[in-house]
Motif scaffolding. Structure first.
Motif, PDB file in Angstrom:
ATOM      1  N   GLN A   4       0.847  -1.191   0.000  1.00 34.07           N
ATOM      2  CA  GLN A   4       0.000   0.000   0.000  1.00 34.07           C
ATOM      3  C   GLN A   4       0.880   1.238   0.000  1.00 34.07           C
ATOM      4  OE1 GLN A   4      -2.568   0.937   3.354  1.00 34.07           O
ATOM      5  NE2 GLN A   4      -4.278   1.149   1.949  1.00 34.07           N
ATOM      6  N   PRO A   5       0.546   2.210  -0.857  1.00 37.50           N
ATOM      7  CA  PRO A   5       1.347   3.432  -0.866  1.00 37.50           C
ATOM      8  C   PRO A   5       1.357   4.069   0.525  1.00 37.50           C
ATOM      9  CG  PRO A   5      -0.146   3.391  -2.727  1.00 37.50           C
ATOM     10  CD  PRO A   5      -0.534   2.245  -1.845  1.00 37.50           C
ATOM     11  N   SER A   6       2.457   4.718   0.855  1.00 33.08           N
ATOM     12  CA  SER A   6       2.565   5.327   2.179  1.00 33.08           C
ATOM     13  C   SER A   6       1.660   6.536   2.288  1.00 33.08           C
ATOM     14  CB  SER A   6       4.014   5.754   2.407  1.00 33.08           C
ATOM     15  OG  SER A   6       4.386   6.667   1.403  1.00 33.08           O
ATOM     16  N   ARG A  12      -6.532   9.515   4.974  1.00 29.65           N
ATOM     17  CA  ARG A  12      -7.921   9.114   5.204  1.00 29.65           C
ATOM     18  C   ARG A  12      -8.419   9.595   6.561  1.00 29.65           C
ATOM     19  NH1 ARG A  12      -8.053   3.098   3.276  1.00 29.65           N
ATOM     20  NH2 ARG A  12      -7.560   3.784   1.168  1.00 29.65           N
ATOM     21  N   ASP A 291       2.579  12.445  -2.705  1.00 31.99           N
ATOM     22  CA  ASP A 291       1.552  12.221  -3.718  1.00 31.99           C
ATOM     23  C   ASP A 291       0.511  13.341  -3.654  1.00 31.99           C
ATOM     24  OD1 ASP A 291      -0.670  11.413  -5.204  1.00 31.99           O
ATOM     25  OD2 ASP A 291      -0.201   9.292  -4.875  1.00 31.99           O
ATOM     26  N   HIS A 292       0.340  14.071  -4.762  1.00 31.84           N
ATOM     27  CA  HIS A 292      -0.520  15.254  -4.725  1.00 31.84           C
ATOM     28  C   HIS A 292      -1.983  14.947  -4.503  1.00 31.84           C
ATOM     29  CE1 HIS A 292       3.120  16.999  -6.371  1.00 31.84           C
ATOM     30  NE2 HIS A 292       2.694  18.095  -5.794  1.00 31.84           N
ATOM     31  N   ARG A 293      -2.388  13.710  -4.785  1.00 28.78           N
ATOM     32  CA  ARG A 293      -3.778  13.364  -4.496  1.00 28.78           C
ATOM     33  C   ARG A 293      -4.033  13.418  -3.002  1.00 28.78           C
ATOM     34  NH1 ARG A 293      -3.649   7.896  -7.733  1.00 28.78           N
ATOM     35  NH2 ARG A 293      -1.504   8.077  -7.011  1.00 28.78           N
ATOM     36  N   ARG A 294      -2.975  13.331  -2.212  1.00 25.74           N
ATOM     37  CA  ARG A 294      -3.124  13.482  -0.760  1.00 25.74           C
ATOM     38  C   ARG A 294      -2.582  14.824  -0.275  1.00 25.74           C
ATOM     39  NH1 ARG A 294      -1.144   8.169  -1.436  1.00 25.74           N
ATOM     40  NH2 ARG A 294       0.939   8.724  -0.773  1.00 25.74           N
ATOM     41  N   LEU A 296      -2.356  17.804  -1.748  1.00 28.15           N
ATOM     42  CA  LEU A 296      -3.125  19.012  -2.042  1.00 28.15           C
ATOM     43  C   LEU A 296      -4.343  19.172  -1.126  1.00 28.15           C
ATOM     44  CD1 LEU A 296      -2.873  19.271  -5.941  1.00 28.15           C
ATOM     45  CD2 LEU A 296      -1.533  20.454  -4.204  1.00 28.15           C
ATOM     46  N   PRO A 297      -5.190  18.144  -0.956  1.00 29.98           N
ATOM     47  CA  PRO A 297      -6.326  18.338  -0.037  1.00 29.98           C
ATOM     48  C   PRO A 297      -5.875  18.615   1.394  1.00 29.98           C
ATOM     49  CG  PRO A 297      -6.534  16.238  -1.215  1.00 29.98           C
ATOM     50  CD  PRO A 297      -5.241  16.856  -1.649  1.00 29.98           C
TER      51      PRO A 297
ATOM     52  N   THR B  92       8.689   7.616  -2.063  1.00 26.84           N
ATOM     53  CA  THR B  92       8.976   6.225  -1.725  1.00 26.84           C
ATOM     54  C   THR B  92       9.035   5.414  -3.011  1.00 26.84           C
ATOM     55  OG1 THR B  92       6.670   5.582  -1.547  1.00 26.84           O
ATOM     56  CG2 THR B  92       7.708   6.403   0.463  1.00 26.84           C
ATOM     57  N   LEU B  94       7.562   2.627  -3.873  1.00 29.80           N
ATOM     58  CA  LEU B  94       6.275   2.209  -4.439  1.00 29.80           C
ATOM     59  C   LEU B  94       5.585   3.382  -5.149  1.00 29.80           C
ATOM     60  CD1 LEU B  94       4.169   0.028  -4.866  1.00 29.80           C
ATOM     61  CD2 LEU B  94       3.129   0.663  -2.697  1.00 29.80           C
ATOM     62  N   ASP B  95       5.593   4.558  -4.518  1.00 27.19           N
ATOM     63  CA  ASP B  95       4.992   5.734  -5.164  1.00 27.19           C
ATOM     64  C   ASP B  95       5.677   6.020  -6.501  1.00 27.19           C
ATOM     65  OD1 ASP B  95       3.063   6.244  -3.301  1.00 27.19           O
ATOM     66  OD2 ASP B  95       4.246   7.686  -2.162  1.00 27.19           O
ATOM     67  N   LEU B  98       4.618   3.511  -9.066  1.00 26.77           N
ATOM     68  CA  LEU B  98       3.214   3.746  -9.457  1.00 26.77           C
ATOM     69  C   LEU B  98       3.073   4.920 -10.419  1.00 26.77           C
ATOM     70  CD1 LEU B  98       1.282   3.037  -6.152  1.00 26.77           C
ATOM     71  CD2 LEU B  98       0.908   1.914  -8.348  1.00 26.77           C
ATOM     72  N   GLY B 107      -6.447  12.356 -13.269  1.00 26.81           N
ATOM     73  CA  GLY B 107      -6.716  13.239 -12.142  1.00 26.81           C
ATOM     74  C   GLY B 107      -6.545  12.650 -10.756  1.00 26.81           C
ATOM     75  N   PHE B 108      -7.547  12.829  -9.932  1.00 31.14           N
ATOM     76  CA  PHE B 108      -7.469  12.399  -8.548  1.00 31.14           C
ATOM     77  C   PHE B 108      -7.679  10.897  -8.395  1.00 31.14           C
ATOM     78  CE2 PHE B 108      -6.957  14.856  -4.695  1.00 31.14           C
ATOM     79  CZ  PHE B 108      -6.695  16.109  -5.201  1.00 31.14           C
ATOM     80  N   ASP B 111      -5.196   4.821  -7.113  1.00 30.55           N
ATOM     81  CA  ASP B 111      -4.519   3.711  -7.747  1.00 30.55           C
ATOM     82  C   ASP B 111      -5.421   2.495  -7.605  1.00 30.55           C
ATOM     83  OD1 ASP B 111      -2.087   5.188  -8.199  1.00 30.55           O
ATOM     84  OD2 ASP B 111      -1.783   5.075  -6.035  1.00 30.55           O
ATOM     85  N   ILE B 116      -1.786  -1.337  -8.606  1.00 29.07           N
ATOM     86  CA  ILE B 116      -0.894  -1.797  -7.541  1.00 29.07           C
ATOM     87  C   ILE B 116      -0.335  -3.175  -7.857  1.00 29.07           C
ATOM     88  CG2 ILE B 116      -0.742  -2.333  -5.062  1.00 29.07           C
ATOM     89  CD1 ILE B 116      -2.153   0.097  -4.503  1.00 29.07           C
TER      90      ILE B 116
END
Lengths: 353, 266
Positions: A4-6, A12, A291-294, A296-297, B92, B94-95, B98, B107-108, B111, B116
């Motif tokens: 799982q990505p860090s 969340r 990761d900008h999906r996390r 930015l918010p 990281t 993995l990031d 990906l 976009g948003f 994954d 994965i």
């Protein structure tokens, strides 16, 4: 065990937590002040203004003074603080990634210096300028500065990040010099309003002031939502991003323009509030990763919470005296950030280099 | 996927670096690009992958002109294993791997499990799964190369481009990486410095000198002592490998009379 990505879990938890914290802070800001209104009463007053036909608005439960304090003064001010914080943090996060430089901040393009020249010129040369006119002049100055930096850093249709930063810094100094000269040569009575503007403040907010920054914030949020992954690609460098299918030059230009408009719309109303745009994005990265999906918010919400909280403190800790907001953000934020920098988690996002 | 490079020329810094190169790479084969420093290998690969621009000529993927493809569509056909990685912001492993899924999502979007699992498979394949949670900057040179290859594999493209992927690797890792690359069933274009390594790993070898294609063919037909002297200005001796029977080149000395004019080292 699947990988799982860090930072997914942290994001969340943080997004709802920050949203709740923001709601609580806005409510507290609406209730706290010299005219006493309880938190519950503040909620009823706000609801009464938003929904027609609420009985307590007309049956004399609240005095006009209480109503005004909540709806005309405290709420707009708290909302402006939240919008300003969110906008500066978002603009900072965007600037840092598109110019490949962790020291970038929303004002790097000379935006605030340009706004300063615009507003100060109006105060110095204008007759009986209203706050709206000063805001417009500041916005205009910000746009002109951005356009100038953008054009100067462009060569062969391509924007080089290094050139952009250097052009921004150089033009910023130029504008600051103009502002300083205007300030030192103007009448003494103007100097206070100029300093007030340059230090940054949300105290003069009204609901009409909110429209432009709020619209800009929502627009840029929607715009970046569809580019979060492309921004991630930029983390790997321009060539790598290109090979991942990203049109790097177009992305960089459009994000820079979006961030500059956002910053300009905020500076026009709140003045130059430092620290938020530089530091909040780094805090977000330390907590949820790059990761900008996390990022930015979390940065946007974090900026809103931070500045709303800071403004609440600014007008309460030394009441009835008010501490300038820019002073408080640095006083509270800098030690916190320095503490965060020394933790191991900071090393994992590259703070030890 | 078949790759046709057709009369390609490219400039870099205003100077012509690649001139009129035409190479056809059959689907699923491995083409090795060799040539001295500054011979135009990187520029050619950049032009083929769309990172750089060709000044004339064209590249076709299964007959489709690359110029008619959007960047995103191109990135679904060609993956590039980069030599470098920008390091202003930490990421990281993995990031980073990906990121290879970017051309396939929007976009948003989160994954997906598919994303994965592809990243996991790629990390497994390069033997780097245990590195997944590590920071990229904290990896050794060999680990980095493997992770960058995993990102290119995760991009899941029929064509793979690698520019000197064995740089900084010890001999074991060089052999391992080329083994990985040549067993992917993808069409591979790879620039290599080690001529013996190129000979044993590639189906065909293209030799560049001064930006021009001077030889193209099966390694044993192309890589002989005359070619080495002409292109690199180095005398060599060809011997037969006692175990495999393949030709092996031993480099003796710089040739006193190099035939091609020297090219400046970039």
């Amino acid at each position: 065990m699947p990988l799982q990505p860090s930072g997914v879990l942290a994001a969340r938890v943080l997004v709802p937590a920050l949203t709740a914290a923001l709601a609580v802070l806005l409510l507290l800001s609406a209730a706290v002040g010299t005219i006493s209104v309880s938190a519950a009463d503040a909620v009823r007053l706000v609801v009464g203004h938003l929904l027609p036909g609420m009985p307590w608005m007309t049956d004399g439960s609240y005095t006009a003074l209480q109503d005004n304090a909540v709806w005309q003064f405290r709420l707009p001010r708290a909302l402006l603080a939240a919008i300003t914080g969110a906008a500066l943090a978002l603009a900072g996060a965007l600037m840092q990634v598109v110019v490949h430089n962790p020291l970038a901040e929303p004002y790097i393009l000379g935006v605030s210096a340009g706004a300063g020249v615009g507003a100060v010129s109006l105060i110095v040369f204008g007759v009986g300028a209203s706050s709206l006119a000063i805001g417009s002049a500041a916005f205009l100055g910000a746009l002109l500065a951005t356009a100038a930096v953008y054009l100067l850093s462009q060569r062969h249709g391509r924007i080089a990040p290094q050139r952009l930063i250097l052009a921004g810094v150089a033009l910023g100094s130029l504008f600051s010099a103009v502002t300083s000269y205007l300030t030192i040569t103007t009448d003494a009575q103007n100097v206070f309003s100029i300093m007030f503007l340059l230090l940054g403040s949300v105290s003069a907010a009204t609901m009409t002031h909110l429209a432009l920054p709020a619209a800009a914030l929502l627009g840029v949020l929607a715009f970046t939502a569809f580019r979060a992954r492309a921004l991630n690609a930029l983390l790997a460098g321009d060539d790598a991003a290109t090979s991942l299918g990203v049109n790097v030059n177009r992305l960089r230009s459009s994000v820079l323009i979006a961030a500059a408009l956002l910053t300009g719309s905020v500076v026009a109303v709140s003045g130059g509030i430092g620290f938020v745009g530089l530091v909040i994005p780094h805090v977000a990265r330390i907590v949820v990763g790059t990761d900008h999906r996390r990022t930015l918010p979390v940065a946007t919400l974090g900026g809103a919470v931070f500045l709303t909280g800071a403004d609440l403190l600014a007008r309460t800790v030394a009441a009835p005296t008010e501490i300038p907001l820019g002073v408080l953000t640095a006083l509270v934020g800098a030690p916190f950030f320095l503490w965060l920098l020394r933790r191991d988690r900071a090393d994992s996002v590259g703070m030890s280099r | 996927m078949r790759v046709d490079i057709d009369g390609l020329s490219a400039h870099r810094g205003g100077r012509p670096v690649v001139t009129d190169v035409s190479i056809a790479v059959p689907s699923g084969s491995v083409l090795g690009l060799i040539g001295p420093n500054g011979s135009g290998k990187s520029t050619l690969l950049r032009a083929v992958s769309g990172i750089g621009r060709a000044s004339s000529g064209r590249v076709r993927f299964d007959g489709v002109d690359a110029a008619t493809l959007s960047r995103r569509d191109l990135a679904r056909r060609v993956a590039v294993m980069a030599q470098e990685h920008s390091e202003e912001f930490e990421i990281t492993v993995l990031d980073l791997v990906l990121l290879g899924r970017i051309p396939h999502g929007r976009g948003f979007g989160r994954d997906s499990e598919h994303d994965i699992s592809l990243a996991e498979a790629a990390l497994d394949r390069v033997g780097a799964r245990r590195l997944a949670g590590r920071r990229f900057a904290a990896l050794s040179g060999g680990e980095r190369q493997r992770v960058l290859l995993a990102r290119a594999l995760t991009q899941d493209t029929p064509v793979l481009i690698l520019d000197e992927p064995t740089n900084h690797l010890d001999i074991a890792h060089q052999l391992e990486l080329l083994e990985l690359v040549t067993t992917t069933e993808r069409t591979v274009l790879v620039a290599l410095h080690d001529l013996n390594l190129a000979a044993r790993s590639c189906d065909a070898v293209a030799v560049l000198a001064d930006g021009r294609l001077v030889a193209l063919g099966e390694p044993d037909d192309v890589l002989d002592t005359t070619a080495i002297r002409t292109v690199f200005g180095v005398d060599s001796t060809a011997v037969r490998h006692p175990a495999t029977g393949r030709r092996h080149l031993i480099f003796d000395a710089r040739s006193p009379h190099p035939v091609s004019k020297g090219t400046p080292v970039r």
